[in-house]
Design an enzyme around this catalytic site. Structure first.
Site, PDB file in Angstrom:
ATOM      1  CB  SER A 121      80.333  87.434  70.018  1.00  0.00           C
ATOM      2  OG  SER A 121      79.034  87.963  70.093  1.00  0.00           O
ATOM      3  CG  ASP A 164      76.023  88.072  77.538  1.00  0.00           C
ATOM      4  OD1 ASP A 164      75.051  87.957  76.778  1.00  0.00           O
ATOM      5  OD2 ASP A 164      77.187  87.758  77.214  1.00  0.00           O
ATOM      6  CG  HIS A 216      77.546  86.306  74.116  1.00  0.00           C
ATOM      7  ND1 HIS A 216      77.624  87.614  74.533  1.00  0.00           N
ATOM      8  CD2 HIS A 216      77.921  86.295  72.826  1.00  0.00           C
ATOM      9  CE1 HIS A 216      78.040  88.374  73.529  1.00  0.00           C
ATOM     10  NE2 HIS A 216      78.223  87.601  72.480  1.00  0.00           N
TER      11      HIS A 216
END
Ligand SMILES: *[C@@H]1O[C@H](CO)[C@@H](O)[C@H](O)[C@H]1NC(C)=O
Ligand SMILES: *[C@@H]1O[C@H](CO)[C@@H](O)[C@H](O)[C@H]1NC(C)=O
Length: 350
Positions: free
Chosen positions: A105, A328, A331
């Site tokens: 990702s 998160d 990311h």
């Protein structure tokens, strides 16, 4: 598929040398990856709202993040300045060519960033996004440019067999999707320490021996060597450019940036403004450098680790995929830090 250099041209024999200079010397002798972040109100390179196709996990502003200071930093190398990204020039350079990100990702993050940077440069140009199995393709038909993403979290194969799912450290069949692509940008790291229900394999195989598990850093290095062998055997350096994205760091431990009370990136609104990271580089960086350093063909390390380590403010935190139930710090928000990765890539291929 377009060629970078006409193979009959006397220039072609020098092309390898040219790339060699880029790899070992950097652009014009300047190390682009050593530097600091400076506030620059002419950033971000695009407005997040101008990229309707960005996935929820990176759409921090849409998810409620109100502080936008993190979008206004420019990476300033110590000994030179970056050329500002010019999307039109990029598209013209890649006319008739294909680009592919391959990885997890974090590759998705960089792929979405680049497609935003290009789309916002030519907002009225047509584009089309399609997905077939693990490969997503963003096409600019007016420029005949394809920017693709192959989701392959380990680069090497995971194969479903009678005993279960086997992670095969010395098998890289998925490489057939990467042949003939004009520019490849690989990445793998974040999945190597997964355990429990989200670990997507049951056994690990190397040199014909199947085990339940093994040292994960060692497995990572073996797989990276398999990838390097694939590049050496399958990529013609006069036709294709190969990059390794480098290790994208996470921020879950404030001790590492001199703020022991911080348990994550939540609430971080500013980068570290110095040129070094107190916690040092994550160990896989050394593995990546060792593997790339002994490759026969040329792969350039897009050495984003240090500059991204300084960006504890750039993650979605509670403004990511699962909102306030998630946290998160792996990311990156878009617009944001991956735009700089792409601006660096642009400077390396100008
Ligand atoms: C997008 O690409 C797909 C696959 O090539 C094609 O079938 C579709 O018609 C395209 N859509 C548009 C709007 O151009
Ligand atoms: C954070 O990093 C420090 C320094 O490496 C280490 O001692 C500590 O155990 C880490 N904390 C957590 C929660 O991992």
């Amino acid at each position: 598929m377009g060629h970078w250099v006409d193979s009959n041209s006397p220039f072609s024999s020098y092309f390898g040398l040219l790339v060699l200079l880029i790899v070992f010397c950097c652009a014009n002798g300047c190390d682009l990856f050593t530097g600091k972040w400076v506030l620059d109100p002419s950033y971000p390179l695009y407005s997040a709202s101008a990229c309707p196709f960005v996935q929820k996990e990176f759409s921090c502003q849409k998810n409620g993040r109100q502080d936008l200071g993190y979008t206004q930093y420019r990476w300033q190398p110590l000994d030179c300045s970056l050329t500002r990204f010019d999307g039109l020039k990029f598209l013209q350079k890649f006319r008739g060519k294909s680009i592919m990100f391959v990885g997890d990702s974090l590759s998705l993050n960089q792929w979405q960033s680049l497609t935003c940077m290009l789309h916002s440069a030519v907002p009225t140009a047509r584009f089309n996004i399609t997905r077939v199995n693990d490969v997503s393709t963003f096409v600019f038909p007016d420029f005949d440019v394809k920017v693709m993403l192959d989701r392959s979290v380990y680069l090497v194969d995971v194969v479903r067999e009678k005993i279960g799912r086997v992670l095969k450290l010395d098998s890289i069949q998925s490489g057939k999707l990467w042949k003939g692509i004009d520019m490849l940008i690989f990445n793998t790291w974040h999945w190597w320490y997964r355990r429990g229900p989200t670990q997507p394999w049951d056994f690990i195989e190397y040199q014909g021996v199947i085990k339940k598990d093994m040292d994960r850093m060692q497995a990572f290095e073996i797989a990276l060597n398999t990838w390097a062998g694939w590049v050496d055997a399958n990529v013609d350096p006069s036709k294709s450019l190969v990059f390794f994205q480098g290790i994208s760091p996470s921020h879950y431990n404030g001790t590492l940036w001199g703020e022991p009370k911080a348990k994550s990136c939540l609430g971080q609104k500013q980068p570290l403004l110095g040129t070094t990271y107190p916690g040092g580089l994550p160990p896989p960086v050394h593995v990546v450098k060792r593997v790339i350093g002994k490759m026969k063909r040329l792969a350039t390390l897009l050495d984003i680790t240090l500059l991204s380590l300084l960006r504890k403010d750039g993650h979605p935190s509670i403004y990511g995929l699962t909102g306030s139930t998630g946290l998160d710090c792996s990311h990156w928000c878009l617009a944001g830090v991956p735009d700089t990765w792409n601006e660096l890539l642009y400077n390396l291929i100008l």
